[in-house]
Structure formats: structure tokens, C-alpha cells
Design an enzyme around this catalytic site. Structure first.
Site, short mmCIF file in Angstrom:
data_model
loop_
_atom_site.label_atom_id
_atom_site.label_comp_id
_atom_site.label_asym_id
_atom_site.label_seq_id
_atom_site.Cartn_x
_atom_site.Cartn_y
_atom_site.Cartn_z
N GLN A 1 36.36 -25.12 0.90
CA GLN A 1 36.55 -24.07 -0.12
C GLN A 1 35.78 -22.80 0.25
OE1 GLN A 1 35.89 -27.27 -0.76
NE2 GLN A 1 36.77 -27.96 -2.68
N ASP B 1 29.76 -27.73 -12.03
CA ASP B 1 30.87 -28.39 -12.73
C ASP B 1 30.43 -29.04 -14.03
OD1 ASP B 1 31.84 -28.10 -9.86
OD2 ASP B 1 33.64 -28.70 -10.96
N ARG C 1 41.79 -25.07 -8.82
CA ARG C 1 40.49 -25.77 -8.77
C ARG C 1 39.40 -24.83 -9.28
NH1 ARG C 1 38.32 -22.68 -5.82
NH2 ARG C 1 36.34 -23.72 -6.08
N GLY C 2 38.17 -25.38 -9.31
CA GLY C 2 37.06 -24.61 -9.88
C GLY C 2 36.96 -25.00 -11.34
N ALA C 3 35.73 -25.33 -11.78
CA ALA C 3 35.56 -25.91 -13.11
C ALA C 3 36.18 -25.07 -14.23
CB ALA C 3 34.08 -26.16 -13.36
N ASN D 1 27.45 -30.18 -8.87
CA ASN D 1 28.27 -29.15 -8.21
C ASN D 1 28.81 -29.74 -6.91
OD1 ASN D 1 29.36 -26.47 -8.12
ND2 ASN D 1 27.95 -26.02 -6.46
N LYS D 2 29.63 -28.96 -6.23
CA LYS D 2 30.26 -29.41 -4.99
C LYS D 2 29.27 -30.10 -4.06
CE LYS D 2 33.68 -29.30 -4.10
NZ LYS D 2 34.53 -30.48 -4.40
#
Ligand code: MRU
Length: 337
Positions: A186, A227, A55-57, A237-238
Site C-alpha cells: 500500500q 484501524d 481499503r483504509g479504515a 494498524n497495518k
């Protein structure tokens, strides 16, 4: 395809290639277990991306590219490669880094070299963000961050967490407050794990405690990842990032998204056109095998939110720091076009 080119081994905190297979550190099992899973086939990688094992852009773009290169190296036909490329591109909708990487892989005559270049470039982009962002941080600052934006989310040292790491390496006395980041934690699981490994002084909080810290003057700066950044500087973003930005503005605390140019999407004029991933409502009713809400309780689970540019003090990119005013005058079109 690509058989003439050997796969070089490479390794980051959450992704590695041994020259034969591609391995992903299963982020769903952190911090308790460090388990590496085989992500060499497109089917496996799509599942790993969708359940946030990887995960993570930036990292999902790098991982998808490395997977496609492995697939080509193993002899996929051009048609199989094109189908896999399209399927990987659609694995998650919000992080534009995935589309950016797949568009590069789609057009390349040499998937192995291209994937290796994407990996190496992401490492360099992290260094650029770290240098530009760390220059903003003063000795003694309390820093608030959200989600995980470190080595687990990129091929390098990270975006916002890379900036924080560099400030710490420069000898600045900082203290990090990490939001646990509901619903998939996360921050509590991954950022806490990274901060401890790096020896950076830090405190974990629930997302709902951030406003109090800001009110009490414990936080001098908020640094988050992204993201997708729209052409006008709005960014996704998240989920929870928008709330933090509102709170930071209310308390007069500088607020900075940190992202590589590969997260900027000039085709999105504003945040209104960024697609937001909606995930399984079960993730809000519980975590893993543990459920605390009634099984049939309706729940809403947007994975990201959009922060408008008028709440952004400045955007840290790999190529510089851009103020709200510069973003409003279209600087992203000039530096990322
Ligand atoms: O759903 P996730 O864990 O992939 O979300 C990650 C984030 O929101 C990060 O802040 C973002 O990808 C930028 S960090 C490199």
C-alpha cells in the site's frame, strides 16, 4: 426503504456516487491504471472490501454505508437491508470504523441521509486531524510513514498523510519517507502515487530500511494511521507499525498514530482484545501473478499488529492531541465517550 430521499452525487479520491450507482477506484490496479468499479450492491461491495480494492479504515466504513444507502434507495426490503448491513459489517474484522458506520446505518430511518452524513463527517474529521497534527511538525523535518493513510483511505484528505499534506500546504519544508508496506504494498503503490500527485518531496523505502534512516537522523517524526484504538491507547494498524514504533523509541524519535474518533473503540480495554485479520498466506509467497516462494511453503499473514501505548508519544485525533500520559489516565473515555 428510503425511496423518498434522492441520492446526491458525491466524490472523493477513491469513491464516488453519480446519483444512481456507487463507484470504487480499484486500488489493486494503482498506480498503473485508474479503473472505477461498480460497488452498488452489497455482494459487490463485500468482495471489493475483502480484496482491498477499497481499503483504509475510514473509507471502508464510508463505502459500506454508501452501498447500503444505494441498496435501500433501489427498494431493498427491511429484511434484505438488515441482512446486507450485517454482512457488510463482517466484511473485515479489524477496522472498527466499518462496525461504527454499520451500527449507524442499522438504526437510521433514512439510510440515504445517514450515508451522506457519514461521508461528510469523515471529510471534516480529516480536516480536524490535519490541523492538530500539522501543528506538531517543524520546518525541515523528515517524516516516516507506513501503509496508505491518505485520500485513498478516507473520504477526505486522510489521517497521517492528511497531516503531512497540511504541513506541506503550510509551507513547511518536509521530506517524507514512505515504507513500501509488505505484503500488499500500500505504501509503494498508493502512498507513492498520492505523494507524487500532491508534489510532496518523498522517497520510497522497503520496510526493512526504516531502522537505518532512524539511526542516521533522517527522520524526526513517525506518523501512522490506525484501524482501531483501544480505550487505553494501544492501537492496531497495518502490520509493521509495531516494529516501527520499537525502532522510533530506540532512536528517541516521536511516534504518533493519527485517527478520527470513529477509530476509537472504548469496548476494547486494551490492544489484547482487538481482533486481527489473518489473510491468505499466498499474499506472503508472492504478489499478483508473481510467486517467489515455493507454492506449498507455510506462511503467516496477519494484516495488522498492535502497538502498545508505551511506545506512543501522542495520539492525534480530530479533536486534539493526547500524550501517552493522558492516554494512560483514560482521556479517550472522556473525549470519545
Ligand atoms: O489493509 P488496509 O490497506 O486496509 O490497511 C490500512 C491501514 O492499516 C491504515 O493505516 C489504516 O486503515 C488507517 S488509515 C486511514
Amino acid at each position: 426503504m428510503g425511496l423518498a430521499f434522492p441520492m446526491d452525487a458525491f466524490e472523493s479520491l477513491g469513491l464516488k456516487h453519480d446519483g444512481r450507482k456507487l463507484w470504487v477506484l480499484d486500488q489493486t490496479q494503482l498506480p498503473d491504471a485508474e479503473v472505477w468499479l461498480d460497488g452498488s450492491t452489497p455482494e459487490a461491495m463485500i468482495a471489493l472490501i475483502q480484496r482491498l480494492a477499497v481499503r483504509g479504515a475510514p473509507l471502508i466504513g464510508v463505502a459500506a454505508a454508501a452501498c447500503l444507502a444505494t441498496y435501500a434507495h433501489r427498494g431493498a426490503t427491511a429484511a434484505e437491508y438488515a441482512t446486507a448491513c450485517a454482512a457488510l459489517r463482517a466484511a473485515r474484522p479489524t477496522a472498527v470504523n466499518l462496525m461504527w458506520a454499520m451500527d449507524r446505518m442499522k438504526g437510521t430511518p433514512n439510510p440515504v441521509a445517514e450515508a451522506q452524513a457519514i461521508f461528510a463527517e469523515d471529510v471534516r474529521l480529516c480536516e480536524g486531524m490535519a490541523e492538530h497534527g500539522a501543528a506538531l511538525i517543524q520546518d525541515g523535518e523528515g517524516l516516516l510513514t507506513h501503509c496508505n493513510t491518505g485520500g485513498l483511505a478516507t473520504a477526505g484528505i486522510g489521517t497521517a498523510l492528511g497531516v503531512i499534506r497540511r504541513a506541506h500546504e503550510q509551507g513547511k519544508h518536509i521530506h517524507v519517507y514512505a515504507d513500501e508496506t509488505r505484503p500488499l504494498l500500500q505504501g509503494g503503490r498508493l502512498t507513492a502515487w498520492e505523494l507524487q500527485r500532491l508534489g510532496i518531496p518523498a522517497t520510497l523505502i522497503t520496510d526493512s530500511m526504516a531502522a537505518l534512516l532512524l539511526r542516521d537522523g533522517k527522520v524526526q517524526r513517525v506518523l501512522v494511521g490506525s484501524d482501531r484504538v483501544a480505550a487505553n491507547g494501544d492501537f492496531a494498524n497495518k502490520v509493521g507499525t509495531y516494529g516501527l514504533a520499537v525502532q522510533a523509541k530506540h532512536h528517541g524519535v516521536p511516534f504518533h498514530p493519527v485517527a478520527p474518533f470513529s477509530t476509537v473503540d472504548l469496548a476494547c480495554p486494551s490492544g489484547a482484545t482487538i481482533p486481527i485479520e489473518l489473510r491468505d498466506p499466498a499474499e506472503v509467497r508472492g504478489y499478483g501473478a508473481w510467486r517467489w516462494a515455493p507454492a506449498d511453503m507455510p506462511a503467516w499473514n496477519p494484516s495488522f499488529d498492535v502497538t502498545p501505548v508505551n511506545l506512543v508519544t501522542s495520539l492525534v485525533l480530530d479533536r486534539g492531541v493526547y500524550s501517552q500520559g493522558q492516554l494512560g489516565s483514560g482521556v479517550l473515555g472522556r473525549v470519545c465517550g
